[in-house]
Design a protein around this motif. Structure first.
Motif, PDB file in Angstrom:
ATOM      1  N   LEU A 188       1.458  20.542 -22.280  1.00 53.79           N
ATOM      2  CA  LEU A 188       0.094  20.650 -21.744  1.00 53.79           C
ATOM      3  C   LEU A 188      -0.951  20.308 -22.799  1.00 53.79           C
ATOM      4  O   LEU A 188      -2.097  20.025 -22.468  1.00 53.79           O
ATOM      5  CB  LEU A 188      -0.144  22.071 -21.226  1.00 53.79           C
ATOM      6  N   LEU A 189      -0.558  20.369 -24.074  1.00 48.40           N
ATOM      7  CA  LEU A 189      -1.528  20.116 -25.147  1.00 48.40           C
ATOM      8  C   LEU A 189      -1.627  18.636 -25.490  1.00 48.40           C
ATOM      9  O   LEU A 189      -2.389  18.243 -26.362  1.00 48.40           O
ATOM     10  CB  LEU A 189      -1.126  20.895 -26.400  1.00 48.40           C
ATOM     11  N   VAL A 247      -7.842  17.708 -24.648  1.00 45.01           N
ATOM     12  CA  VAL A 247      -6.783  17.887 -25.655  1.00 45.01           C
ATOM     13  C   VAL A 247      -6.734  16.746 -26.660  1.00 45.01           C
ATOM     14  O   VAL A 247      -6.221  16.907 -27.759  1.00 45.01           O
ATOM     15  CB  VAL A 247      -5.376  18.097 -25.028  1.00 45.01           C
ATOM     16  N   VAL A 253       5.595   5.245 -25.198  1.00 44.23           N
ATOM     17  CA  VAL A 253       5.994   6.635 -25.472  1.00 44.23           C
ATOM     18  C   VAL A 253       7.403   6.893 -24.935  1.00 44.23           C
ATOM     19  O   VAL A 253       8.233   7.503 -25.613  1.00 44.23           O
ATOM     20  CB  VAL A 253       4.984   7.621 -24.858  1.00 44.23           C
ATOM     21  N   ILE A 288       1.900   8.826 -28.708  1.00 46.19           N
ATOM     22  CA  ILE A 288       1.316   9.659 -27.657  1.00 46.19           C
ATOM     23  C   ILE A 288      -0.205   9.628 -27.719  1.00 46.19           C
ATOM     24  O   ILE A 288      -0.880   9.484 -26.701  1.00 46.19           O
ATOM     25  CB  ILE A 288       1.834  11.110 -27.774  1.00 46.19           C
ATOM     26  N   TYR A 289      -0.764   9.736 -28.916  1.00 43.39           N
ATOM     27  CA  TYR A 289      -2.223   9.753 -29.059  1.00 43.39           C
ATOM     28  C   TYR A 289      -2.813   8.365 -29.241  1.00 43.39           C
ATOM     29  O   TYR A 289      -4.001   8.232 -29.489  1.00 43.39           O
ATOM     30  CB  TYR A 289      -2.621  10.656 -30.229  1.00 43.39           C
ATOM     31  N   GLN A 290      -1.978   7.344 -29.164  1.00 42.02           N
ATOM     32  CA  GLN A 290      -2.419   5.955 -29.342  1.00 42.02           C
ATOM     33  C   GLN A 290      -3.285   5.799 -30.590  1.00 42.02           C
ATOM     34  O   GLN A 290      -4.410   5.313 -30.527  1.00 42.02           O
ATOM     35  CB  GLN A 290      -3.184   5.486 -28.109  1.00 42.02           C
ATOM     36  N   HIS A 339       1.026   2.144 -22.561  1.00 35.90           N
ATOM     37  CA  HIS A 339       1.050   3.394 -23.323  1.00 35.90           C
ATOM     38  C   HIS A 339       2.260   4.234 -22.927  1.00 35.90           C
ATOM     39  O   HIS A 339       3.043   4.684 -23.766  1.00 35.90           O
ATOM     40  CB  HIS A 339      -0.260   4.150 -23.062  1.00 35.90           C
ATOM     41  N   TYR A 395       0.590  28.583 -13.758  1.00 34.19           N
ATOM     42  CA  TYR A 395       1.456  28.709 -14.925  1.00 34.19           C
ATOM     43  C   TYR A 395       0.917  29.801 -15.838  1.00 34.19           C
ATOM     44  O   TYR A 395      -0.255  29.853 -16.135  1.00 34.19           O
ATOM     45  CB  TYR A 395       1.498  27.370 -15.661  1.00 34.19           C
ATOM     46  N   PRO A 403      -2.259  14.566 -24.399  1.00 32.28           N
ATOM     47  CA  PRO A 403      -3.067  13.853 -23.393  1.00 32.28           C
ATOM     48  C   PRO A 403      -2.257  12.882 -22.547  1.00 32.28           C
ATOM     49  O   PRO A 403      -2.569  11.707 -22.478  1.00 32.28           O
ATOM     50  CB  PRO A 403      -4.100  13.122 -24.257  1.00 32.28           C
ATOM     51  N   MET A 404      -1.212  13.389 -21.928  1.00 32.54           N
ATOM     52  CA  MET A 404      -0.435  12.541 -21.021  1.00 32.54           C
ATOM     53  C   MET A 404      -0.008  13.398 -19.833  1.00 32.54           C
ATOM     54  O   MET A 404      -0.043  14.617 -19.900  1.00 32.54           O
ATOM     55  CB  MET A 404       0.829  12.008 -21.716  1.00 32.54           C
ATOM     56  N   ARG A 427      -8.137  18.087 -18.493  1.00 34.22           N
ATOM     57  CA  ARG A 427      -7.285  18.495 -19.607  1.00 34.22           C
ATOM     58  C   ARG A 427      -7.073  17.367 -20.616  1.00 34.22           C
ATOM     59  O   ARG A 427      -7.219  17.558 -21.824  1.00 34.22           O
ATOM     60  CB  ARG A 427      -5.925  18.955 -19.060  1.00 34.22           C
ATOM     61  N   LYS A 428      -6.761  16.164 -20.112  1.00 38.32           N
ATOM     62  CA  LYS A 428      -6.394  15.093 -21.033  1.00 38.32           C
ATOM     63  C   LYS A 428      -7.527  14.729 -21.979  1.00 38.32           C
ATOM     64  O   LYS A 428      -7.293  14.501 -23.170  1.00 38.32           O
ATOM     65  CB  LYS A 428      -5.935  13.859 -20.251  1.00 38.32           C
ATOM     66  N   THR A 436      -7.599  25.826 -24.732  1.00 40.71           N
ATOM     67  CA  THR A 436      -6.880  24.575 -24.927  1.00 40.71           C
ATOM     68  C   THR A 436      -6.310  24.014 -23.622  1.00 40.71           C
ATOM     69  O   THR A 436      -5.593  23.025 -23.635  1.00 40.71           O
ATOM     70  CB  THR A 436      -5.721  24.766 -25.930  1.00 40.71           C
ATOM     71  N   GLY A 437      -6.629  24.672 -22.495  1.00 39.14           N
ATOM     72  CA  GLY A 437      -6.241  24.112 -21.205  1.00 39.14           C
ATOM     73  C   GLY A 437      -4.851  24.484 -20.740  1.00 39.14           C
ATOM     74  O   GLY A 437      -4.381  23.993 -19.724  1.00 39.14           O
ATOM     75  N   ILE A 438      -4.134  25.331 -21.495  1.00 39.54           N
ATOM     76  CA  ILE A 438      -2.782  25.706 -21.081  1.00 39.54           C
ATOM     77  C   ILE A 438      -2.844  26.648 -19.877  1.00 39.54           C
ATOM     78  O   ILE A 438      -2.108  26.489 -18.912  1.00 39.54           O
ATOM     79  CB  ILE A 438      -2.017  26.371 -22.248  1.00 39.54           C
ATOM     80  N   LEU A 439      -3.745  27.625 -19.958  1.00 37.25           N
ATOM     81  CA  LEU A 439      -3.883  28.586 -18.869  1.00 37.25           C
ATOM     82  C   LEU A 439      -5.184  28.367 -18.110  1.00 37.25           C
ATOM     83  O   LEU A 439      -6.167  27.887 -18.669  1.00 37.25           O
ATOM     84  CB  LEU A 439      -3.873  30.016 -19.425  1.00 37.25           C
TER      85      LEU A 439
END
Lengths: 272, 326
Positions: A103-104, B97, A11, B126-128, A7, A267, A106-107, B93-94, B72-75
């Motif tokens: 961050l949004l 999202v 990418v 990225i999202y397979q 994967h 962050y 999934p990696m 997070r993964k 959304t897990g950013i903060l």
């Protein structure tokens, strides 16, 4: 596990292809880079030659040895510029919200940060480095044995890791301060000066700092000293340099990863 | 209905350094910084069920974006808990999202220099996303968002409306079950707004996608949202179905009467005259006290009425009430 690796490779390959396409969109930029970088580095080596010719060898380093040292430093710099250039722009990514986007997805965030921009234009940075290094090798009579080549590769790997760790740690500051461009500029010139001249010409305090605190001495000075059989005049290091540089690089890199993760926890994004 | 998002007593604090004016102030701030803790989000709780379209609204600086960034897990929140599909976005997070589509109206995730389609290819990897799923989603998105006109155009050449459609498509490629839209219609023309609202309704109806929408465009809210969560100063001030919210916050209706000729006795015991302009009179009355029909019949007995209309309170009135009172 195999799937995860596949994967990430898939990418990374796509990121790389897109990066090439993006860079080809701006041929003029590429052209100016082609012109600027060689001028910058060749004038660097010319300066060294003038200094050595007019005055005296720098702390016992004559011109061939200095060319070898400078070339070795330029090589790891060139590789860094190709692979890790995004670490210079973390503050911009934070301000423009590009970091939020990483961050949004999934990696792994650090993977995305590095892989999302392979700077192929930076390969131009490598050309003068290669020329100067090979020239230096000729002058000092470097022996291209298998053992030496492996050592050299390990030293380059370590050097790149040390440089990358510095920029990662500095970039992480942007998570708190939002701005760190001046730090990046400062570090770049510190790295250039610290790897271009023998460390032994600097005051003792700086030598200690560049060995134990910000270990940029391991990028080119200690390895070059060992390759050229000069021994390190100030400190007697117990380790063989070929092991020391990659080991120092790995430790620094792990430390920088830890800092990066700490930074992500606090962050604070930017804007709305 | 099962809750897909559960937020409990969410708090986000910021430390800001208070600065004073002028050079002296700047120096003072450097040497003795006056730090102050500010609560951007101050104890927010709500729960959202699968398939809802929720309008998350509030004035600028109310804490909307900060809440979305925590969901959304950013903060990372200062305190409180968030569960999205049962998982904390901060802990994993993964996994979270993967289920989310997120569009920030003021920022794009598309590659500026490249054709729109290239960004989609990157997201597929990225999202397979399986090839068959990808093709199917692309077909649907191309159809509803009319992407075919510009999918081969570099993103920098797209109009704002096209870019926004591209961004929404990019957020939907991996079939997320929850879609966050942060001001998706900002700066768009009427056509583009219509296209985007139509799309939101479609994916909600056909795929049961939960939508959380922040916007300042009350037409968006009126046409899309069944439920509103109104925040101000980091707190939830109202939460409920839109209709009852409007009813509760803006119970007044307006009766606009136009007379044939001037008349002196205009008063009515259950209605208040709030404006008068020549022969036009605006009566404000409360639904619960008197019906429109009764008021009209009573007024028409004494006044020479030429024309009249009844104006229902709308969401704008309600929102204005909220911002005013809190």
């Amino acid at each position: 596990m195999v799937n995860t690796i596949r994967h990430y490779f898939s990418v990374a390959a796509c990121f790389a292809r897109l990066a090439v396409q993006r860079q080809l969109e701006y041929p003029l930029f590429l052209f100016s880079w082609l012109l600027m970088i060689p001028i910058q580095y060749f004038s660097g080596i010319w300066m060294l030659k003038i200094i050595v010719d007019r005055f005296q060898p720098l702390n016992g380093w004559d011109f061939p040895e200095l060319a070898f040292l400078y070339g070795l430093g330029l090589l790891s710099h060139g590789i860094l510029v190709v692979l890790f250039i995004n670490t210079w722009h973390i503050d911009n990514m934070v301000i423009q919200g590009a970091f939020d986007r990483l961050l949004l997805r999934p990696m792994n965030v650090f993977f995305q940060l590095i892989a999302s921009y392979v700077n192929f234009i930076g390969l131009i940075d490598l050309i003068p480095g290669l020329i100067i290094f090979i020239y230096g090798c000729q002058l000092v009579g470097f022996e291209w044995t298998l053992g030496n080549i492996i050592k050299l590769l390990l030293v380059l790997l370590g050097g790149v890791l040390i440089r990358a760790s510095l920029f990662i740690s500095l970039g992480t500051i942007a998570f708190w301060t939002k701005r760190n461009a001046s730090m990046v500029g400062f570090t770049l010139s510190m790295l250039e000066r610290g790897t271009m001249y023998p460390l032994s010409i600097y005051p003792y305090v700086l030598q200690v700092i560049f060995t134990f605190i910000i270990p940029i001495g391991f990028i080119s000075f200690y390895p070059a000293a060992e390759f050229l059989g000069k021994g390190s005049e100030s400190f007697q290091l117990p380790l063989n340099f070929a092991l020391a540089t990659p080991a120092v690089g790995l430790v620094c890199f792990m430390l920088s990863q830890w800092i990066f993760r700490r930074g992500m926890k606090s962050y604070e994004s930017a804007g709305s | 209905m099962e809750a897909v998002i559960e937020v409990n007593d969410l708090v986000k604090e910021y430390i800001i350094v208070q600065k004073e004016n002028g050079l002296r102030g700047a120096l003072k701030g450097l040497l003795f910084p006056k730090k102050k803790t500010v609560r951007g989000v101050d104890g927010i709780s709500f729960s959202i069920a699968q398939g809802e379209i929720v309008g998350y609204i509030g004035p600028n600086g109310a804490g909307k974006s900060t809440t979305i960034k925590m969901l959304t897990g950013i903060l990372h929140p200062t305190s409180g808990t968030i569960k999205v599909c049962g998982i904390s976005p901060q802990a994993d997070r993964k996994s979270v999202v993967r289920k989310l589509g997120v569009v920030f109206g003021q920022r794009t995730q598309l590659y500026w220099d490249l054709r729109l389609g290239e960004s989609f290819e990157l997201l597929r990897r990225i999202y397979q996303i399986d090839n068959s799923v990808f093709e199917e989603n692309m077909a649907v998105l191309t159809d509803v968002l009319k992407l075919e006109e510009f999918i081969h155009t570099p993103v920098r050449q797209l109009s704002l409306g096209q870019r926004m459609r591209g961004d929404i498509a990019a957020a939907m490629l991996h079939s997320p079950s929850i879609l966050f839209l942060d001001e998706p219609t900002i700066g768009l023309d009427a056509d583009a707004k219509h296209a985007i609202r139509h799309f939101i309704k479609e994916i909600n109806r056909k795929r049961g996608v939960t939508v959380i929408l922040t916007t300042h465009d009350l037409d968006d809210v009126e046409q899309l949202c069944s439920r509103l969560v109104v925040v101000n100063h980091g707190k939830v001030v109202e939460d409920g179905p839109m209709v009852s919210l409007v009813h509760k916050l803006a119970p007044h209706r307006l009766l606009v009467v136009e007379l044939q000729q001037p008349f002196h006795d205009l008063e009515h015991p259950s209605a208040e005259i709030i404006k008068q302009d020549g022969l036009k009179i605006w009566y404000q009355f409360e639904k619960s006290r008197i019906s429109a029909a009764q008021l009209i019949s009573e007024l028409s007995q004494k006044l020479p009425i030429q024309d009249l209309s009844v104006k229902e309170p709308d969401i704008e009135d309600a929102i204005r009430e909220v911002y005013k009172t809190t």
